[in-house]
Design a protein around this motif. Structure first.
Motif, PDB file in Angstrom:
ATOM      1  N   TRP A 316      13.974  -9.699 -26.869  1.00 39.15           N
ATOM      2  CA  TRP A 316      14.688  -8.865 -27.846  1.00 39.15           C
ATOM      3  C   TRP A 316      15.680  -9.645 -28.705  1.00 39.15           C
ATOM      4  N   PHE A 321      12.810  -6.847 -34.157  1.00 38.09           N
ATOM      5  CA  PHE A 321      11.543  -6.124 -34.366  1.00 38.09           C
ATOM      6  C   PHE A 321      10.442  -7.024 -34.923  1.00 38.09           C
ATOM      7  N   ASP A 346       9.736  -7.010 -25.698  1.00 37.90           N
ATOM      8  CA  ASP A 346      10.629  -5.872 -25.926  1.00 37.90           C
ATOM      9  C   ASP A 346      10.088  -5.008 -27.062  1.00 37.90           C
ATOM     10  N   ASP A 347      10.950  -4.299 -27.729  1.00 37.65           N
ATOM     11  CA  ASP A 347      10.621  -3.339 -28.788  1.00 37.65           C
ATOM     12  C   ASP A 347       9.744  -3.995 -29.879  1.00 37.65           C
ATOM     13  N   TRP A 391       8.285  -3.080 -23.136  1.00 38.90           N
ATOM     14  CA  TRP A 391       9.380  -2.138 -23.382  1.00 38.90           C
ATOM     15  C   TRP A 391       8.790  -0.813 -23.837  1.00 38.90           C
ATOM     16  N   ARG A 423      19.853   6.469 -34.856  1.00 37.14           N
ATOM     17  CA  ARG A 423      18.882   5.370 -34.883  1.00 37.14           C
ATOM     18  C   ARG A 423      17.519   5.882 -35.377  1.00 37.14           C
ATOM     19  N   LYS A 456      10.155  -1.846 -19.059  1.00 36.28           N
ATOM     20  CA  LYS A 456      11.573  -1.625 -19.366  1.00 36.28           C
ATOM     21  C   LYS A 456      11.656  -0.294 -20.097  1.00 36.28           C
ATOM     22  N   ASP A 458      13.672   2.496 -21.940  1.00 31.87           N
ATOM     23  CA  ASP A 458      14.912   2.580 -22.705  1.00 31.87           C
ATOM     24  C   ASP A 458      15.193   4.031 -23.134  1.00 31.87           C
ATOM     25  N   ASN A 460      17.763   5.509 -26.285  1.00 33.58           N
ATOM     26  CA  ASN A 460      18.732   4.980 -27.245  1.00 33.58           C
ATOM     27  C   ASN A 460      19.500   5.993 -28.078  1.00 33.58           C
ATOM     28  N   CYS A 504      17.107   1.284 -18.757  1.00 30.69           N
ATOM     29  CA  CYS A 504      17.960   0.786 -19.833  1.00 30.69           C
ATOM     30  C   CYS A 504      18.308   1.985 -20.701  1.00 30.69           C
ATOM     31  N   GLY A 506      20.321   1.713 -24.178  1.00 27.58           N
ATOM     32  CA  GLY A 506      21.193   0.982 -25.093  1.00 27.58           C
ATOM     33  C   GLY A 506      22.156   0.121 -24.291  1.00 27.58           C
ATOM     34  N   GLY A 507      21.632  -0.615 -23.327  1.00 24.46           N
ATOM     35  CA  GLY A 507      22.454  -1.311 -22.345  1.00 24.46           C
ATOM     36  C   GLY A 507      22.576  -0.444 -21.103  1.00 24.46           C
ATOM     37  N   TRP A 523      19.419  -2.500 -16.817  1.00 25.94           N
ATOM     38  CA  TRP A 523      19.986  -3.369 -17.843  1.00 25.94           C
ATOM     39  C   TRP A 523      21.474  -3.012 -17.944  1.00 25.94           C
ATOM     40  N   ASP A 526      24.182  -4.336 -23.343  1.00 23.94           N
ATOM     41  CA  ASP A 526      23.668  -5.141 -24.456  1.00 23.94           C
ATOM     42  C   ASP A 526      24.611  -6.293 -24.769  1.00 23.94           C
ATOM     43  N   TRP A 552      21.214 -11.655 -18.718  1.00 22.11           N
ATOM     44  CA  TRP A 552      20.437 -12.684 -19.427  1.00 22.11           C
ATOM     45  C   TRP A 552      21.333 -13.795 -19.954  1.00 22.11           C
TER      46      TRP A 552
HETATM   47  C1  DGJ Z   1      18.424  -1.276 -26.570  1.00 24.71           C
HETATM   48  C2  DGJ Z   1      18.331  -2.215 -25.399  1.00 24.71           C
HETATM   49  O1  DGJ Z   1      19.513  -2.211 -24.671  1.00 24.71           O
HETATM   50  C3  DGJ Z   1      17.966  -3.600 -25.898  1.00 24.71           C
HETATM   51  O2  DGJ Z   1      17.917  -4.501 -24.812  1.00 24.71           O
HETATM   52  C4  DGJ Z   1      16.642  -3.529 -26.606  1.00 24.71           C
HETATM   53  O3  DGJ Z   1      15.628  -3.193 -25.696  1.00 24.71           O
HETATM   54  C5  DGJ Z   1      16.689  -2.532 -27.746  1.00 24.71           C
HETATM   55  N1  DGJ Z   1      17.161  -1.246 -27.283  1.00 24.71           N
HETATM   56  C6  DGJ Z   1      15.338  -2.363 -28.395  1.00 24.71           C
HETATM   57  O4  DGJ Z   1      15.304  -1.372 -29.324  1.00 24.71           O
END
Ligand code: DGJ
Length: 706
Positions: A316, A321, A346-347, A391, A423, A456, A458, A460, A504, A506-507, A523, A526, A552
């Motif tokens: 990531w 992206f 990841d994404d 992800w 987002r 993973k 997520d 968000n 995860c 957003g962290g 996770w 971030d 990380w």
């Molecule tokens: C939020 C996550 O915390 C990041 O590590 C990453 O995966 C992004 N989203 C991707 O959109």
């Protein structure tokens, strides 16, 4: 172990160091007797025999003494249970609860005490499970009325109310935060009234972890004193209220949902089980409490916690992206060179996801980026000797997606109102069975489409327009979403037992005991700045073990956050305190950096069992950019690992030796780095020199008992 009093109405639950006791009084009130160090059944019975406090004008004698205060009757405390019949029953809507004791049962380490409210047909079961020194409490509501009886609106059903013993003063510890600054520890004096923390956002939230700790008179230290802790196993909106009553009694009530506005509708024949609210007493200070929480989670919560987590790479921060199959391959080759064991894309690999504006919901590989799907890359990653991960963010949808165009009504929304986007995304209504079926079908197919070992997961954005048009009781969407998420994860894990999951949001906005029971790691944040991270990890470790704390090593300067420049050494030692991962752009790292990274990864693999399965001792807390050194220590059997960090040296002063903990004073320990033999008593009393100097220095010291 659970013991039962002579008249069958007193119960004593005991773990290795603590006990919990309760009693059904003659008038069927369920009274709290004891929570603290181990006592005997005779002690519990003598507590039960004590006369009740003298009545006082304008106060309710039951307040502060009940295990599960309900709404209605002689009480002024915040009720754990608040119900009303859905429609007029006879002429009036019935509100509150009035119970009679029905019976109790003990099976192994589980006690169930049952009460019945005959007027509305409610059977209420209060559960107490003893897991080590952790008491797992929850409540089960069953509507036993006839089929034509009115449904029960559950305005609030907390999992438990905890009662603390009388002390002069209490200090409250909590973990607060925001995005990129999660789980920061703060302590403050408790005063009269209520302190309420929680989330009204639909997920656990960055703002608070669902945990509190209380120590009497503020007298606990890291390794000494009594500490009470409570943690809720729930990943949706939640509330924990800590209240100090007028007479100084303290109770902690917690459960799902933030408000008392209605959470579930219980039809005749239906049952509702609250999540677990776990409680722990420790006589070993904050460190002892943390170690007990960690041991509990490794033994009873986290799946397969005896299996160490691999070193992962996540793309990531390196790519955002802008990903392609070739670029991921190049990163994978570099990752394999430095010893990574799990490579995670990841994404950006699916649908039309080339930015955060499109694609969420369409869980098939982007045909321009992965023309033959994910399998060729996954195969190559396997050939390189690593596992392969991806992800996903299944609960979300972008309006610009095939899924949304086909099913605009599948998102949470209020008819006639704006669909709030954060987002550029909306939230799928997971309470809907068609949405549940879609997600299961898509994710199962995805995991079958390529050899994927790791997901993973997520999340968000927070809930805003939590509406469900056409549904007569839309409030149930809040809890139903979380139950559907849990069911989906459980089903995927069952169907794909080799796949590991990371939580995860957003962290670290979905870190709680509920999600931990069905994911393999989380996770943490971030924020990958290695210095900030020390404080975040310090807070995280109050409750959760290193075994789940992903961290990380990313690039320097840290362009994602603050442009801070730090050495690979500092970045690695910071991340090695948890489940080590790499997240930098390895294609930009020099040969020298890659070689150094390899050395650190090798060292991590060696200390990994001690870090991931050992007992944690926080030797010195991090104090931020201008503070002194900080250090932690892990102990597993004869092996000891010390990690220490120095933000900045001042006045050329040598860093003070760090006193170790949890060692045998009579034993000797050989330092693996220097070969020096240290005496346990000296390490405990005088400390170990770390040799840290300059700015942002860090070290790993391995000791073995000889
Ligand atoms: C939020 C996550 O915390 C990041 O590590 C990453 O995966 C992004 N989203 C991707 O959109």
């Amino acid at each position: 172990m659970i013991e039962i009093g002579a008249d069958g109405r007193t119960w004593l639950l005991s773990g290795p160091t603590s006990s919990y006791a309760l009693r059904v009084a003659d008038d069927d009130a369920l009274l709290h007797l004891h929570w603290g160090p181990r006592i005997t059944l005779a002690d519990a019975e003598s507590l039960a025999a004590e006369p009740p406090p003298a009545p006082r004008p304008f106060e309710a004698p039951l307040d502060g003494r009940e295990e599960y205060p309900v709404e209605g009757g002689p009480r002024f405390v915040r009720p754990a249970l608040s119900l009303r019949t859905e429609q007029p029953h006879g002429t009036d809507q019935i509100r509150g609860t009035e119970w009679r004791y029905r019976d109790a049962s003990v099976e192994g380490d589980l006690l169930e005490v049952r009460f019945r409210d005959e007027v509305v047909g409610l059977l209420l079961t209060l559960r107490y499970g003893m897991r080590g020194d952790v008491v797992e409490r929850s409540a089960v509501l069953a509507h036993e009325g006839p089929a034509d009886a009115p449904a029960l609106e559950v305005l609030r059903a907390d999992s438990a109310t905890w009662t603390l013993p009388r002390r002069d003063r209490w200090r409250l510890s909590q973990l607060h935060g925001r995005w990129a600054a999660e789980s920061r520890l703060t302590r403050s004096e408790l005063t009269y009234g209520e302190r309420v923390i929680g989330s009204r956002r639909g997920h656990t939230g960055h703002q608070h972890l669902p945990w509190v700790a209380l120590d009497a008179d503020g007298e606990a230290t890291e390794e000494r004193g009594e500490v009470y802790g409570c943690a809720l196993a729930w990943s949706g909106s939640w509330r924990i209220a800590v209240h100090e009553l007028p007479d100084g009694a303290v109770q902690i009530t917690g459960g799902t949902g933030h408000d008392d506005a209605g959470q579930d509708l219980l039809a005749p024949g239906a049952t509702l089980t609250t999540p677990v609210f776990a409680g722990l007493w420790s006589g070993g200070g904050f460190g002892g409490a943390s170690r007990a929480w960690h041991a509990y989670q490794r033994a009873y919560v986290v799946p397969e916690a005896d299996r160490d987590r691999p070193v992962l790479y996540n793309s990531w921060e390196a790519t955002g992206f802008g990903i392609s199959e070739e670029q991921q391959r190049a990163l994978a080759r570099r990752a394999a060179e430095v010893g990574v064991e799990l490579f995670v894309v990841d994404d950006g690999w699916f649908g039309s996801r080339t930015s955060d504006r499109a694609g969420l919901g369409d869980w098939t590989p982007n045909p321009d980026r992965f023309p033959s799907g994910l399998k060729p890359l996954a195969d190559d990653v396997h050939t390189l000797g690593m596992r392969f991960g991806i992800w996903v963010e299944p609960e979300m949808v972008n309006p610009d997606s095939e899924l949304y165009r086909a099913h605009p009504d599948w998102v949470q929304h209020f008819p006639g109102r704006t669909r709030t986007e954060f987002r550029n995304q909306l939230i799928l209504n997971l309470a809907r069975e068609d949405v549940q079926a879609y997600l299961w079908e898509r994710l199962d197919a995805l995991l079958n489409s390529a050899p994927i070992d790791y997901v993973k997961w997520d999340f968000n954005r927070c809930f805003t327009d939590a509406g469900w048009p056409g549904e007569p009781y839309p409030q149930k969407l809040w809890n139903a979403h979380v139950r559907a998420l849990y069911a989906l994860l459980d089903r995927l894990r069952d169907a794909h037992p080799g796949v590991a999951f990371e939580s995860c949001s957003g962290g670290g906005a979905r870190v709680d005991l509920g999600i931990m029971a069905r994911t393999d790691q989380v996770w943490t944040s971030d924020n990958t700045d290695p210095l900030d991270r020390l404080a975040i990890q310090h807070g995280f470790s109050q409750l959760h073990p290193a075994r789940v704390m992903a961290a990380w090593v990313t690039d320097s300067p840290n362009t994602q956050l603050n442009d801070r420049v730090s050495s690979l050494r500092f970045r690695f030692v910071s991340a090695m305190a948890g489940v080590l991962g790499l997240g930098g752009d390895l294609t930009e790292w020099s040969g020298e950096e890659l070689a150094e990274a390899r050395t650190w990864v090798d060292l991590y693999k060696e200390i990994r069992p001690v870090v991931q399965r050992g007992d944690l001792y926080r030797l010195r807390a991090p104090e931020g950019v201008t503070g002194g050194p900080s250090a932690i220590q892990y102990v597993l059997g004869d092996d000891v690992v010390v990690l220490a960090w120095l933000p900045a040296q001042q006045y050329g002063e040598a860093t003070a030796p760090v006193r170790l903990s949890g060692l045998d004073a009579l034993a000797s320990y050989e330092c693996r780095e220097t070969g020096t033999v240290h005496r346990g008593a000296v390490l405990l009393h005088h400390g170990l020199r770390t040799g840290l100097r300059g700015d942002l220095d860090a070290t790993v010291i391995r000791l073995r008992r000889i």
